[in-house]
Design an enzyme around this catalytic site. Structure first.
Site, short mmCIF file in Angstrom:
data_model
loop_
_atom_site.label_atom_id
_atom_site.label_comp_id
_atom_site.label_asym_id
_atom_site.label_seq_id
_atom_site.Cartn_x
_atom_site.Cartn_y
_atom_site.Cartn_z
N THR A 81 -15.15 -8.74 -3.26
CA THR A 81 -14.67 -8.70 -1.89
C THR A 81 -15.60 -9.54 -1.02
O THR A 81 -16.58 -10.10 -1.51
CB THR A 81 -14.65 -7.26 -1.35
OG1 THR A 81 -15.99 -6.80 -1.21
CG2 THR A 81 -13.87 -6.34 -2.28
N ALA A 86 -29.82 -3.39 1.40
CA ALA A 86 -30.20 -4.46 2.33
C ALA A 86 -29.87 -4.11 3.78
O ALA A 86 -30.61 -4.47 4.69
CB ALA A 86 -29.50 -5.76 1.94
N PHE A 87 -28.79 -3.39 4.00
CA PHE A 87 -28.37 -3.05 5.36
C PHE A 87 -29.42 -2.20 6.07
O PHE A 87 -29.54 -2.23 7.30
CB PHE A 87 -27.02 -2.34 5.33
CG PHE A 87 -26.32 -2.33 6.65
CD1 PHE A 87 -25.73 -3.49 7.14
CD2 PHE A 87 -26.25 -1.18 7.41
CE1 PHE A 87 -25.08 -3.49 8.37
CE2 PHE A 87 -25.60 -1.17 8.63
CZ PHE A 87 -25.02 -2.33 9.12
N ARG A 96 -33.92 -16.86 -8.63
CA ARG A 96 -34.69 -16.85 -7.38
C ARG A 96 -35.71 -15.71 -7.32
O ARG A 96 -36.46 -15.60 -6.35
CB ARG A 96 -33.73 -16.76 -6.19
CG ARG A 96 -32.99 -18.07 -6.00
CD ARG A 96 -31.74 -17.92 -5.15
NE ARG A 96 -31.07 -19.20 -4.95
CZ ARG A 96 -30.33 -19.83 -5.85
NH1 ARG A 96 -30.18 -19.31 -7.05
NH2 ARG A 96 -29.77 -20.99 -5.58
N HIS A 135 -17.46 -8.26 1.31
CA HIS A 135 -18.43 -7.30 1.83
C HIS A 135 -19.82 -7.94 2.01
O HIS A 135 -20.49 -7.70 3.01
CB HIS A 135 -18.51 -6.10 0.88
CG HIS A 135 -19.55 -5.10 1.21
ND1 HIS A 135 -19.40 -4.22 2.26
CD2 HIS A 135 -20.74 -4.84 0.66
CE1 HIS A 135 -20.48 -3.46 2.33
NE2 HIS A 135 -21.30 -3.80 1.36
#
Length: 158
Positions: free
Chosen positions: A87, A57-58, A128, A89
């Site tokens: 975490t 995604a980044f 989704r 993140h």
């Protein structure tokens, strides 16, 4: 009676780009299938749709920006799935990706739609991505088609 501007859900002769994250591909492939199916059902052909796979995604905003920069596409549809782990993140990724995609809309004056799931569990993501909550890839493609047509009806900025 006011003059109402709206976008019709007809893809027409426009070309669309889709950027999709390979990470969580169980989910993202379903989002991609939903987006492509929607574009085809609304009048696009396979030749009008380009798909760019990115690692995660980044990386979506960079690929979306490069596609927008080409001037070949009426809209860029961004698809991914960030699922909460043990975490925080995911929070950093979600905020940065959403902000970067929003900025691209303004920078390139074209629709760059957000179909990046930000879920707490794989179950939510599956819901989704074609499950009981619909398919967000379908929704992102519909938003792209509608916005392209709306912007056409508004006209070019002076």
């Amino acid at each position: 009676m006011p003059h109402v501007l709206s976008g019709r859900l007809i893809a027409g002769n426009e070309s669309y780009a889709i950027v999709v994250s390979r990470f969580n591909d169980l989910i993202t492939q379903r989002l991609l299938d939903g987006a492509v199916d929607t574009l085809l059902r609304h009048g696009s052909s396979d030749g009008q749709i380009s798909v760019a796979w990115v690692p995660g995604a980044f990386e979506i905003p960079l690929a979306a920006e490069r596609l927008a920069k080409t001037g070949k596409y009426a809209a860029v549809i961004c698809l991914g799935a960030v699922i909460q782990g043990q975490t925080t993140h995911h929070e950093y990724i979600n905020h940065q990706v959403a902000a970067a995609i929003m900025q691209l809309n303004h920078q390139y004056d074209l629709p760059v739609t957000f179909g990046v799931l930000t879920c707490q569990s794989m179950e939510q993501a599956l819901d989704r991505a074609g499950g009981k909550s619909g398919n967000k890839g379908h929704e992102a493609a519909l938003a792209a088609i509608e916005m392209v047509q709306l912007l056409k009806s508004i006209g070019s900025p002076k």
